[in-house]
Motif scaffolding. Structure first.
Motif, PDB file in Angstrom:
ATOM      1  N   ARG A 266      28.586 -14.862  11.357  1.00  0.00           N
ATOM      2  CA  ARG A 266      29.415 -13.681  11.085  1.00  0.00           C
ATOM      3  C   ARG A 266      28.844 -12.856   9.942  1.00  0.00           C
ATOM      4  N   VAL A 267      28.265 -13.524   8.946  1.00  0.00           N
ATOM      5  CA  VAL A 267      27.631 -12.806   7.833  1.00  0.00           C
ATOM      6  C   VAL A 267      26.485 -11.953   8.364  1.00  0.00           C
ATOM      7  N   THR A 268      25.640 -12.566   9.191  1.00  0.00           N
ATOM      8  CA  THR A 268      24.509 -11.840   9.771  1.00  0.00           C
ATOM      9  C   THR A 268      24.985 -10.647  10.587  1.00  0.00           C
ATOM     10  N   LEU A 269      25.948 -10.866  11.470  1.00  0.00           N
ATOM     11  CA  LEU A 269      26.452  -9.777  12.312  1.00  0.00           C
ATOM     12  C   LEU A 269      26.977  -8.627  11.463  1.00  0.00           C
ATOM     13  N   ASN A 270      27.794  -8.945  10.490  1.00  0.00           N
ATOM     14  CA  ASN A 270      28.382  -7.894   9.643  1.00  0.00           C
ATOM     15  C   ASN A 270      27.314  -7.091   8.903  1.00  0.00           C
ATOM     16  N   GLU A 271      26.294  -7.787   8.398  1.00  0.00           N
ATOM     17  CA  GLU A 271      25.247  -7.103   7.632  1.00  0.00           C
ATOM     18  C   GLU A 271      24.456  -6.122   8.508  1.00  0.00           C
ATOM     19  N   TYR A 272      24.093  -6.561   9.709  1.00  0.00           N
ATOM     20  CA  TYR A 272      23.257  -5.695  10.547  1.00  0.00           C
ATOM     21  C   TYR A 272      24.070  -4.592  11.230  1.00  0.00           C
ATOM     22  N   ILE A 273      25.337  -4.820  11.428  1.00  0.00           N
ATOM     23  CA  ILE A 273      26.212  -3.748  11.933  1.00  0.00           C
ATOM     24  C   ILE A 273      26.291  -2.636  10.883  1.00  0.00           C
ATOM     25  N   GLU A 274      26.397  -3.011   9.614  1.00  0.00           N
ATOM     26  CA  GLU A 274      26.447  -2.018   8.536  1.00  0.00           C
ATOM     27  C   GLU A 274      25.122  -1.268   8.429  1.00  0.00           C
ATOM     28  N   ILE A 275      24.011  -1.979   8.615  1.00  0.00           N
ATOM     29  CA  ILE A 275      22.699  -1.314   8.574  1.00  0.00           C
ATOM     30  C   ILE A 275      22.593  -0.324   9.733  1.00  0.00           C
ATOM     31  N   ALA A 276      23.077  -0.702  10.908  1.00  0.00           N
ATOM     32  CA  ALA A 276      23.049   0.197  12.065  1.00  0.00           C
ATOM     33  C   ALA A 276      23.864   1.457  11.798  1.00  0.00           C
ATOM     34  N   LYS A 277      25.018   1.287  11.187  1.00  0.00           N
ATOM     35  CA  LYS A 277      25.871   2.447  10.863  1.00  0.00           C
ATOM     36  C   LYS A 277      25.161   3.397   9.898  1.00  0.00           C
ATOM     37  N   ALA A 278      24.448   2.815   8.936  1.00  0.00           N
ATOM     38  CA  ALA A 278      23.826   3.618   7.882  1.00  0.00           C
ATOM     39  C   ALA A 278      22.489   4.225   8.284  1.00  0.00           C
ATOM     40  N   TYR A 279      21.735   3.537   9.157  1.00  0.00           N
ATOM     41  CA  TYR A 279      20.358   3.957   9.411  1.00  0.00           C
ATOM     42  C   TYR A 279      20.080   4.404  10.841  1.00  0.00           C
ATOM     43  N   SER A 280      21.050   4.321  11.727  1.00  0.00           N
ATOM     44  CA  SER A 280      20.806   4.739  13.108  1.00  0.00           C
ATOM     45  C   SER A 280      21.815   5.819  13.505  1.00  0.00           C
ATOM     46  N   THR A 281      22.285   5.807  14.728  1.00  0.00           N
ATOM     47  CA  THR A 281      23.158   6.872  15.237  1.00  0.00           C
ATOM     48  C   THR A 281      24.628   6.575  14.922  1.00  0.00           C
ATOM     49  N   PRO A 282      25.512   7.578  15.051  1.00  0.00           N
ATOM     50  CA  PRO A 282      26.939   7.359  14.773  1.00  0.00           C
ATOM     51  C   PRO A 282      27.572   6.250  15.620  1.00  0.00           C
ATOM     52  N   LYS A 283      27.041   6.035  16.838  1.00  0.00           N
ATOM     53  CA  LYS A 283      27.618   5.028  17.721  1.00  0.00           C
ATOM     54  C   LYS A 283      26.923   3.670  17.622  1.00  0.00           C
ATOM     55  N   SER A 284      25.901   3.603  16.775  1.00  0.00           N
ATOM     56  CA  SER A 284      25.079   2.389  16.726  1.00  0.00           C
ATOM     57  C   SER A 284      25.829   1.156  16.246  1.00  0.00           C
ATOM     58  N   PHE A 287      27.737  -0.337  19.136  1.00  0.00           N
ATOM     59  CA  PHE A 287      26.782  -0.781  20.157  1.00  0.00           C
ATOM     60  C   PHE A 287      26.096  -2.081  19.727  1.00  0.00           C
ATOM     61  N   VAL A 288      25.552  -2.090  18.522  1.00  0.00           N
ATOM     62  CA  VAL A 288      24.864  -3.277  17.998  1.00  0.00           C
ATOM     63  C   VAL A 288      25.835  -4.452  17.903  1.00  0.00           C
ATOM     64  N   ASN A 289      27.048  -4.179  17.491  1.00  0.00           N
ATOM     65  CA  ASN A 289      28.080  -5.218  17.406  1.00  0.00           C
ATOM     66  C   ASN A 289      28.304  -5.871  18.764  1.00  0.00           C
ATOM     67  N   GLY A 290      28.466  -5.052  19.800  1.00  0.00           N
ATOM     68  CA  GLY A 290      28.733  -5.577  21.142  1.00  0.00           C
ATOM     69  C   GLY A 290      27.593  -6.423  21.686  1.00  0.00           C
ATOM     70  N   ILE A 291      26.362  -5.929  21.528  1.00  0.00           N
ATOM     71  CA  ILE A 291      25.197  -6.655  22.059  1.00  0.00           C
ATOM     72  C   ILE A 291      24.976  -7.957  21.293  1.00  0.00           C
ATOM     73  N   LEU A 292      25.022  -7.896  19.976  1.00  0.00           N
ATOM     74  CA  LEU A 292      24.801  -9.110  19.179  1.00  0.00           C
ATOM     75  C   LEU A 292      25.881 -10.147  19.439  1.00  0.00           C
ATOM     76  N   ASP A 293      27.112  -9.685  19.629  1.00  0.00           N
ATOM     77  CA  ASP A 293      28.216 -10.606  19.921  1.00  0.00           C
ATOM     78  C   ASP A 293      27.963 -11.349  21.230  1.00  0.00           C
ATOM     79  N   ALA A 294      27.483 -10.619  22.228  1.00  0.00           N
ATOM     80  CA  ALA A 294      27.185 -11.236  23.524  1.00  0.00           C
ATOM     81  C   ALA A 294      26.038 -12.234  23.407  1.00  0.00           C
TER      82      ALA A 294
END
Length: 308
Positions: A266-284, A287-294
């Motif tokens: 969960r720590v890993t998921l939360n960290e990279y979801i935040e990076i996606a929000k900050a460094y990629s697109t508004p919907k990232s 999207f990253v959350n859903g794929i990583l969760d799967a």
């Protein structure tokens, strides 16, 4: 000082650059990663040095006024709280501070106009007025003045951010994080420690440095394995329409999930979801959350990981 948040961001950037470069070499990527960390650590000292520079500039100003042809009473008897500030005097004589600047010289000389304006703003502030009216400031008063001043005038200063970004491409994403570490350092200063007051080390411990290098190596060396796992879960998406940065972020995240048993999923998921929000697109983020969760659900089902 360089925490895992900063490590993750830097590795995502290095891996992104890796795929933009046709002449790839893992050793060079590792060197670039460590060089970036060194530059982040330089920024920490550069911001500490700014407080010293502001004090020196004020002292120079006082001396100039005293030596005027017809100095006023105020010129001859100025408020010297800033010059006599015990926290700054301790910082200027700090063994770690002196040693670092001797080995990695740095200066605010190229940005003296900014420092001058910053000093003017500080001297005109209520924070300084309150401080200057103290009869005999204690060490705590002196330290607290700089903590408040740093927070009010230096932290999240847009003009300063622009200057720092122009000074080094490595500082673009570091400024806010490093500024919080400077504030932490001010708070930790103790008069009893004198010149031996500890400053923050580059890494909390060697484990964090090993974590950084291992995460970079695992991400790059196991590219096919991680990309295959990711692509299996984005079969409903057009690969060409997925942001390239999203793929990089997920690849690094999967490397961390599979390579570091001690880091909760969960720590890993939360960290990279935040990076996606900050460094990629508004919907990232979603999207990253859903794929990583799967992906996590699959590898847990296949007993590839046993952590939570």
């Amino acid at each position: 000082m360089i925490n895992r948040d900063l490590i993750r961001i830097r590795i995502v950037q290095i891996v992104y650059a890796w795929y933009q470069n046709s002449n790839n070499n893992l050793k060079n990527a590792e060197k670039e990663l460590l060089f970036g960390f060194q530059k982040s650590y330089d920024l920490y000292y550069y911001l500490l040095l700014l407080m010293v520079k502001l004090t020196d500039m004020y002292e120079s100003r006082i001396e100039t006024k005293k030596n005027k042809f017809l100095p006023s009473e105020e010129d001859l008897h100025p408020n010297t709280h800033l010059i006599d500030n015990k926290f700054i005097r301790q910082l200027k004589t700090n063994n770690h501070f002196i040693h670092y600047l001797n080995n990695r010289p740095m200066s605010w000389k190229e940005n003296e106009n900014f420092v001058k304006t910053l000093l003017d703003n500080i001297l005109e502030s209520e924070t300084y007025k309150t401080y200057s009216e103290l009869e005999n400031p204690t060490y705590d008063d002196d330290r607290d003045f700089w903590r408040k001043t740093f927070k009010q005038f230096i932290y999240n200063n847009e003009e300063l951010d622009e200057i720092l970004e122009d000074e080094s491409i490595y500082w673009n994403d570091d400024v806010e994080i490093v500024q919080t570490f400077v504030l932490k350092t001010i708070k930790q200063f103790s008069e009893e420690n004198g010149a031996d007051q500890p400053l923050l080390p580059m890494f909390k411990d060697e484990e964090d440095k090993r974590y950084a290098l291992k995460l970079l190596d695992e991400t790059i060396l196991n590219e096919k394995k991680y990309r295959s796992l990711i692509e299996k879960h984005i079969d409903k998406w057009d690969l060409d329409r997925i942001a390239f940065m999203d793929m990089i972020i997920m690849q690094v995240a999967v490397a961390e999930i599979l390579s570091f048993e001690s880091i909760p999923t969960r720590v890993t998921l939360n960290e990279y979801i935040e990076i996606a929000k900050a460094y990629s697109t508004p919907k990232s983020g979603s999207f990253v959350n859903g794929i990583l969760d799967a992906i996590v659900n699959e590898i847990k089902k296949d007993n590839l990981i046993f952590k939570h």
